[in-house]
Design a protein around this motif. Sequence first.
Motif, PDB file in Angstrom:
ATOM      1  N   PRO A  34      -1.721  80.210  49.777  1.00 44.74           N
ATOM      2  CA  PRO A  34      -0.750  79.958  50.773  1.00 44.74           C
ATOM      3  C   PRO A  34      -0.127  78.507  50.478  1.00 44.74           C
ATOM      4  O   PRO A  34      -0.729  77.703  49.811  1.00 44.74           O
ATOM      5  CB  PRO A  34      -1.609  80.180  52.002  1.00 44.74           C
ATOM      6  N   ASN A  35       1.118  78.328  50.966  1.00 42.97           N
ATOM      7  CA  ASN A  35       1.952  77.092  50.630  1.00 42.97           C
ATOM      8  C   ASN A  35       1.026  75.795  50.915  1.00 42.97           C
ATOM      9  O   ASN A  35       1.121  74.931  50.384  1.00 42.97           O
ATOM     10  CB  ASN A  35       3.261  77.190  51.319  1.00 42.97           C
ATOM     11  N   GLY A  36       0.239  75.970  52.110  1.00 39.60           N
ATOM     12  CA  GLY A  36      -0.506  74.827  52.576  1.00 39.60           C
ATOM     13  C   GLY A  36      -1.543  74.295  51.703  1.00 39.60           C
ATOM     14  O   GLY A  36      -2.172  73.241  51.977  1.00 39.60           O
TER      15      GLY A  36
ATOM     16  N   PHE B 223      -2.386  80.697  58.922  1.00 40.93           N
ATOM     17  CA  PHE B 223      -2.191  81.519  57.470  1.00 40.93           C
ATOM     18  C   PHE B 223      -1.348  80.752  56.419  1.00 40.93           C
ATOM     19  O   PHE B 223      -1.268  81.019  55.357  1.00 40.93           O
ATOM     20  CB  PHE B 223      -1.535  82.882  57.915  1.00 40.93           C
ATOM     21  N   ASP B 224      -0.885  79.360  56.791  1.00 41.94           N
ATOM     22  CA  ASP B 224      -0.427  78.762  55.975  1.00 41.94           C
ATOM     23  C   ASP B 224      -1.339  77.975  55.244  1.00 41.94           C
ATOM     24  O   ASP B 224      -1.143  77.141  54.172  1.00 41.94           O
ATOM     25  CB  ASP B 224       0.730  77.720  56.485  1.00 41.94           C
ATOM     26  N   HIS B 225      -2.687  77.956  55.620  1.00 39.28           N
ATOM     27  CA  HIS B 225      -3.622  77.399  54.869  1.00 39.28           C
ATOM     28  C   HIS B 225      -4.705  78.465  54.657  1.00 39.28           C
ATOM     29  O   HIS B 225      -6.055  77.895  54.889  1.00 39.28           O
ATOM     30  CB  HIS B 225      -4.088  76.053  55.795  1.00 39.28           C
ATOM     31  N   GLY B 226      -4.798  79.593  54.471  1.00 42.89           N
ATOM     32  CA  GLY B 226      -5.822  80.396  54.213  1.00 42.89           C
ATOM     33  C   GLY B 226      -5.511  81.847  54.259  1.00 42.89           C
ATOM     34  O   GLY B 226      -4.300  82.275  54.248  1.00 42.89           O
ATOM     35  N   ARG B 227      -6.219  82.859  53.905  1.00 45.09           N
ATOM     36  CA  ARG B 227      -6.213  83.829  53.397  1.00 45.09           C
ATOM     37  C   ARG B 227      -7.404  84.870  53.999  1.00 45.09           C
ATOM     38  O   ARG B 227      -8.345  84.412  54.035  1.00 45.09           O
ATOM     39  CB  ARG B 227      -5.961  84.442  51.937  1.00 45.09           C
TER      40      ARG B 227
END
Lengths: 495, 495
Positions: A34-36, B223-227
């Motif tokens: 993810p971008n972060g 979700f910008d920092h994980g999956r």
Amino acid sequence: MTDAYKSLEARFRRINVLSDIGGMLHWDMAAMMPNGGANARSEQLATLDVMANELVNAPDMGDLIEAAGGENLDAWQKANLAEMKRNWVHGTAVPSDLVEKMSLAATSCEVAWRGARADNDFAGLLPKLQTVLDLSIEAGKAKAEALGTSVYDALLDQYDPMMRSDRIDSLFAELEAFLPSFTAEVIERQKSEQAPTRPTGPFPVSVQNKVGLDLMKAVGFDFDHGRLDISHHPFCGGIPDDVRITTRYDENDFTSAIMGVLHETGHAMYERGLPGAWRNQPVGKARGMTMHESQSLLVEMQASRSEEFLTYAGLVFKAAFGGDDAAWNAGNLHRLYTRVEPGLIRVDADEVTYPAHVILRYRLERALIEGDMKLADLPGAWNEMMGKLLGITPPDDKDGCMQDIHWPSGAWGYFPTYTLGAMAAAQIFAAAKKAKPEIPAALARGDFSPLMGWLGENIHGKASSKSTDEILIEATGQPLGVAAFKAHMENRYGG
Amino acid sequence: MTDAYKSLEARFRRINVLSDIGGMLHWDMAAMMPNGGANARSEQLATLDVMANELVNAPDMGDLIEAAGGENLDAWQKANLAEMKRNWVHGTAVPSDLVEKMSLAATSCEVAWRGARADNDFAGLLPKLQTVLDLSIEAGKAKAEALGTSVYDALLDQYDPMMRSDRIDSLFAELEAFLPSFTAEVIERQKSEQAPTRPTGPFPVSVQNKVGLDLMKAVGFDFDHGRLDISHHPFCGGIPDDVRITTRYDENDFTSAIMGVLHETGHAMYERGLPGAWRNQPVGKARGMTMHESQSLLVEMQASRSEEFLTYAGLVFKAAFGGDDAAWNAGNLHRLYTRVEPGLIRVDADEVTYPAHVILRYRLERALIEGDMKLADLPGAWNEMMGKLLGITPPDDKDGCMQDIHWPSGAWGYFPTYTLGAMAAAQIFAAAKKAKPEIPAALARGDFSPLMGWLGENIHGKASSKSTDEILIEATGQPLGVAAFKAHMENRYGG
């Protein structure tokens, strides 16, 4: 074998494992992250680069390399030592802090490029791209001094060892002597011939993915040692024992994704075919990007666009996508896949107009690296040269000078290898068919094994034990040249 | 701040980046990697471990730690220095070559476990598992000497700093004083109450996945920092800025995947809530696995199985899966999710019988580590103790002593933290609701933010700046104890 040599093998093993780890993280960054996660990933990649660089630059490395030579080494060990020395010369030229700065800048610019490209925002990308360019020039200068080359040639040498721009100039001049008029003739002739029927979509991503997997299997891809995923820019990453290839899908056109898969599968087969006994040693690596591109283009352009293979592929497509018979027969697919039409996008270009895309990038990146052009002037220069070489002007930078990931990720000096690779592919495929006349008939059955068997022995398995030209001479009888490429062009596209 | 302290921060930053890279590669190994990549991955992980270990073990590290202390450090810096010292004591205890051997053996055993478990082949796994156990004992002995503890406590200390087995013995004794009779009573009472209606499947994986993503969003996952992905054994991996959680799906039963997702999301929220200013410093890491499990169990067991949250979850399930009204109302879901039934599988156990699974593993691993039992006798001992503690005998080792990844991957001393975490979860949730009475009503709306806000301030943001007990005392008024867990049991399951 000397103790010095043994100690070097242990050191380079570790250096190469660090680089392999970087390969996995790069794949993840493009296909999964993810971008972060970008900042943390930048630091991870930079740390790996710095630590590998520290190992290469160890104060006693030069002495060890000096001491390790001698008659007690066999040919592969000698070649390994020579590659170690090459790595060391490249590595010691650039100070650690510059390596770290470049890695951080490239990762950050690569992420920014994804957003900026989508927004068609070259001005927004410019500051980060300028940083990457400046740092690349700084590193290039340092390497140029160590190698005794020009700055551009020093960058080129990272991707295609021993290749120099004067040789490229003369090879590209040979191309330019016949391509423009040949291209015009082909386009004119194709106008008067039957136009290909374009299969009509939509082509669901899941079905395209399945077709891609089926064709990878036909080529010989081993799914116990690799994967296919999705990324913005198709690539072949990972490591020889775990090759990660990616593609991107367009539900209205299956051509691009499928040919992308075949292209990356060619890269993957080279990686998988590198000698297992030399894993994680410099001599066990692929010979360089010209040879690497030759393997992807050999699969994509030489083998997969042959009328023989398209007979097989047509059956696969028809079974997967259904629809009209006329679209899926080999003759039609061959006309479709050999249609020549100047376009904006390099990765979508046919093989006749492709070299123009490369020549354009080669000239522009040389001008940028040599300080003859400002980065802010790139969009204008790009559009002007597209007009001159291909007769079309990009409507925006998104599909103009921002289309490729190479420059944002710091890969200046890489582009020529695509066209040098196309030449090598033609030369190698002709030699393979001469040595194994059964290759075309096997391709018509979807069977790449005779071709891959020959490539394994004559190209893949030689890794970096010899130079590109030595490998080509052994395999084809000639060093890298334009003749076979020209013959292939005339044979496939000529009147 | 001393120069020594600054230099330590730079060193530990690098050490932690290497460990973060290992975290990404571990996730990839479980969620993405084809089997053929295992050997190369083992070497990558071992190289990272060895290089981090070399950095921790640098000859001048002890002197630097000695020199770095003093009054000019603030409280967090002092705590950071204390954590550095902890890492150093653990790190220097074990020689590099043993670290490498352990890493290689664990990675290789973990891969073998996947196949052996599927084949129910304990004998096939035994040699690799024995190697992992022997190496773990060897490392434990070295650490025990450095820490002045027993071998088992030295292993335990890796996962739960400062926890010792005599304290576990007394906490577990308190549990055992009420759980067996309490469990029997609950089972008896539930027999006489309305049985829950089990929603009928199949529940397509894609729909379960969407529900999982929706509930992750409700908990506050970014979700910008994980999956979210799939693996054999659900886990929370990656790094604070890129948390990778996994689950596994059963199309006939959605319960396990969804509650697995909520559990791992609890872990993920802790990681994400660690203080950004202390990234890649020892003090910025999670406090230990007891605290980590408390956060996953707080989300999974305390909050998500509350009647309030199940009101919201029922609506989500119904919209996703459709089907009968009766199955999706909060009362039914609460009966379903609080159903007590002894079973074979720890990760599927209800919270009343769960401690028995942990007590069993705790006793067996202590016996193995302390040399009181042979590994070959594990299946028999396991089955016998399952009979004693839970009244059931596993029909095979697949769902018996081979069900968990912990031992094959070398995580001896880890299991107690699950039940210690369950106790801490009850204690923390009670304190959170007391401090923020609006929490239950918010959960009924699918809104975790009041709870997460309080946890962020009182648990997550404190990272390793204090001990588990100090954090618990500040947050709940008490050190770790059984009382709140017992009260929770009686409140939720009592008559």
